[in-house]
Write a protein that holds these residues in place. Sequence first.
Motif, short mmCIF file in Angstrom:
data_model
loop_
_atom_site.label_atom_id
_atom_site.label_comp_id
_atom_site.label_asym_id
_atom_site.label_seq_id
_atom_site.Cartn_x
_atom_site.Cartn_y
_atom_site.Cartn_z
N HIS A 106 4.32 0.82 1.95
CA HIS A 106 4.28 -0.09 3.09
C HIS A 106 3.93 -1.49 2.58
N HIS B 116 8.04 -4.12 13.11
CA HIS B 116 8.46 -3.21 12.05
C HIS B 116 9.85 -3.65 11.59
N SER C 271 0.86 -1.19 0.00
CA SER C 271 0.00 0.00 0.00
C SER C 271 0.89 1.23 0.00
N ILE C 272 0.31 2.34 -0.42
CA ILE C 272 1.02 3.62 -0.44
C ILE C 272 0.27 4.58 0.49
N SER C 273 0.99 5.20 1.41
CA SER C 273 0.37 6.13 2.35
C SER C 273 0.02 7.43 1.62
N PRO C 274 -0.85 8.25 2.22
CA PRO C 274 -1.16 9.55 1.62
C PRO C 274 0.09 10.42 1.39
N ALA C 275 1.13 10.19 2.18
CA ALA C 275 2.38 10.94 2.02
C ALA C 275 3.28 10.35 0.93
N LYS D 275 2.84 -5.18 4.05
CA LYS D 275 2.35 -5.85 5.26
C LYS D 275 2.16 -7.33 4.98
N HIS E 169 -0.08 -1.45 17.74
CA HIS E 169 -1.05 -0.92 16.77
C HIS E 169 -2.44 -1.29 17.29
N SER F 145 8.49 -0.58 5.64
CA SER F 145 8.21 0.73 5.06
C SER F 145 9.39 1.22 4.24
#
Length: 102
Positions: free
Chosen positions: A27, A94, A19-23, A29, A82, A56
Amino acid sequence: MTENCFTLIGSVVKKPELSISPAGLAHCKFSIEHRSMQTEDEFNRQVFVRMQVVVSGQWSQNLSRELTAGCNVKVVGFINRHETRSGNPILVLHAQQIEMIN
């Protein structure tokens, strides 16, 4: 300050999710499963743990293509708390280093 270093060897349970974060940070998982026999106070004990792993950064994209269900890995990193969507706390590893094991 105290050390938070955790190492776990196990099998990848299912194909990793990327997945790609809004920033814009990538990531990866996935979960690994560890089973072994440990000695505790001179008694043998069957051990089983399944733990979520988060990778990450840039190398997570390559890793998500390389890892497959059933492959064995050694993961070194730190653990962090988490919360699931339902609010339940879980420990997540992590990853800072991942080694493929034959």
